[in-house]
Design a protein around this motif. Sequence first.
Motif, mmCIF file in Angstrom:
data_model
loop_
_atom_site.group_PDB
_atom_site.id
_atom_site.type_symbol
_atom_site.label_atom_id
_atom_site.label_comp_id
_atom_site.label_asym_id
_atom_site.label_seq_id
_atom_site.Cartn_x
_atom_site.Cartn_y
_atom_site.Cartn_z
ATOM 1 N N GLU A 321 -15.750 3.609 20.719
ATOM 2 C CA GLU A 321 -14.652 4.172 20.648
ATOM 3 C C GLU A 321 -14.716 5.949 21.023
ATOM 4 N N GLU A 322 -15.761 6.431 20.340
ATOM 5 C CA GLU A 322 -15.655 8.025 20.651
ATOM 6 C C GLU A 322 -16.223 8.083 22.151
ATOM 7 N N ALA A 323 -16.710 7.358 22.939
ATOM 8 C CA ALA A 323 -17.132 7.465 23.959
ATOM 9 C C ALA A 323 -16.215 7.167 25.106
ATOM 10 N N VAL A 324 -15.110 6.592 24.831
ATOM 11 C CA VAL A 324 -14.096 6.078 25.863
ATOM 12 C C VAL A 324 -13.530 7.052 26.730
ATOM 13 N N VAL A 325 -13.075 8.177 26.233
ATOM 14 C CA VAL A 325 -12.459 9.307 27.049
ATOM 15 C C VAL A 325 -13.429 9.875 28.124
ATOM 16 N N ASP A 326 -14.800 10.120 27.654
ATOM 17 C CA ASP A 326 -15.766 10.760 28.654
ATOM 18 C C ASP A 326 -15.998 9.461 29.512
ATOM 19 N N GLU A 327 -16.064 8.103 29.345
ATOM 20 C CA GLU A 327 -16.197 6.939 30.113
ATOM 21 C C GLU A 327 -14.951 6.914 31.102
ATOM 22 N N LEU A 328 -13.946 7.177 30.989
ATOM 23 C CA LEU A 328 -12.793 6.975 31.696
ATOM 24 C C LEU A 328 -12.808 8.197 32.613
ATOM 25 N N LYS A 329 -13.441 9.236 32.673
ATOM 26 C CA LYS A 329 -13.577 10.518 33.465
ATOM 27 C C LYS A 329 -14.447 10.064 34.941
ATOM 28 N N LYS A 330 -15.041 8.895 34.539
ATOM 29 C CA LYS A 330 -15.556 8.371 35.889
ATOM 30 C C LYS A 330 -14.806 7.729 36.862
ATOM 31 N N TYR A 331 -13.522 7.270 36.446
ATOM 32 C CA TYR A 331 -12.568 6.753 37.199
ATOM 33 C C TYR A 331 -11.688 7.814 37.977
ATOM 34 N N ASP A 332 -12.192 8.447 38.595
ATOM 35 C CA ASP A 332 -11.435 9.242 39.591
ATOM 36 C C ASP A 332 -11.997 9.205 41.333
ATOM 37 N N ASN A 333 -10.883 9.056 42.118
ATOM 38 C CA ASN A 333 -11.247 8.579 43.371
ATOM 39 C C ASN A 333 -11.047 10.064 44.117
ATOM 40 N N THR A 334 -10.875 11.180 43.836
ATOM 41 C CA THR A 334 -10.548 12.224 44.393
ATOM 42 C C THR A 334 -11.394 12.523 45.808
#
Length: 406
Positions: A321-334
């Motif tokens: 749970e503590e790593a979820v926010v950092d994991e979600l940073k990978k989901y960026d198509n910019t």
Amino acid sequence: MSILKKNNGPMSKGPSIQSISGDHWSELKFTDGIMTDAIMKHVMGLCYLGMADAGEAFEVVSRLNDKETDSWENTWADLASKLKTRAQNSEKNEKKISASTAYLRASTYYRMATMYMEDVHSPKMEEYTRHSFDCYEKSLALSGYPGKYVEIPYEGTYLPGHFYQSPYAKRDKAPLLVLTPGRDTWAVDTRWMFDAALKRGIHCLTYDGPGQGYALRFQNLKFRPDWEKVMGPVLDYAETMDCVDMDHVACMGFSFGGFLMPRVAAFDKRIKLIITDPGNISWGKGIGERLAMIQKMPSRMRPKFMSVMLEDYAWKHGVPEEAVVDELKKYDNTKILDKVECEVLVLDGTAEMTFGAAKELYDALVNAKNKDYILFDDDSTAQCHTQMGGYATGAETIMDWLEDHI
């Protein structure tokens, strides 16, 4: 409904289900939780397809009890079990039509039970998933619906899905629509689109990718940001089908699946067009900010749905749970949007949870062969997230566009 029409943004908090007042239906709240209210709108949208029944869905709402542990999954599972028993009795008595329709709704309700479970590791998760799978396959077999279960080869295992062959195809090889579900719904929940496509002579291939539906619950496959490595095997499988015209392949994604579509189009040029429902450049940014706020709250002070949401993200992405926010940073198509060169349809709605994000994506697609933006406004009744509750209007509008472009 409007195209590139100026609007006033998301809806404000609206009345409860006990009230029929309010400016628009999207303001009604079936439950107090964000997630469960969205699921209820989704279920109501499936009624016209025979995948749910309004009376049954409202009965669930009336019986939910926030003070009762596991109320959500127990209430849905109890309803599903009753319908499954009814379907079995109808089948035993050779009432195939009644059996097929009851099995179909039972399958839906078992899935709903798994979409909001306080303990995602409960043995009931796999139990309800198995029941949902079995009921759906029974419904297909008894009804004669033109679909069959398939297993798509994928990295030493497989992706579970269905191929639906249109009985209305006008030639030996017909166009194909590949459907990718979202973070919470399953491939079989996209019936409102594949049913509409079949009636227009378009074959459909649906699948649960890593982190989704059967693939998550049966095989423990987790989400990954490089979705081109998921869609690649799906398209490879499509190439083996003699009835598919690979020069006319469209890929559509819903919610989180919609975010993934530009990524697959950037790296796989077999795709003629994509539909992103809704559009979003950086899924991880918006969701990550919300989850970061939840994490800052002491667990004892969080509303229950927030804790369930955080655990659900951790489970589906395969991180603590503590790593979820950092994991979600990978989901960026910019950084890859300039590589999208196919045709694109970007969908949006005035009651979308991330209103405005779709228009940002539309503007950023500078190299798309052709691009269109459709806004479902309040008068359309399909203004909610991914047209939930307004699937009939959504399907008609989307298919009118698809027929002209595929």
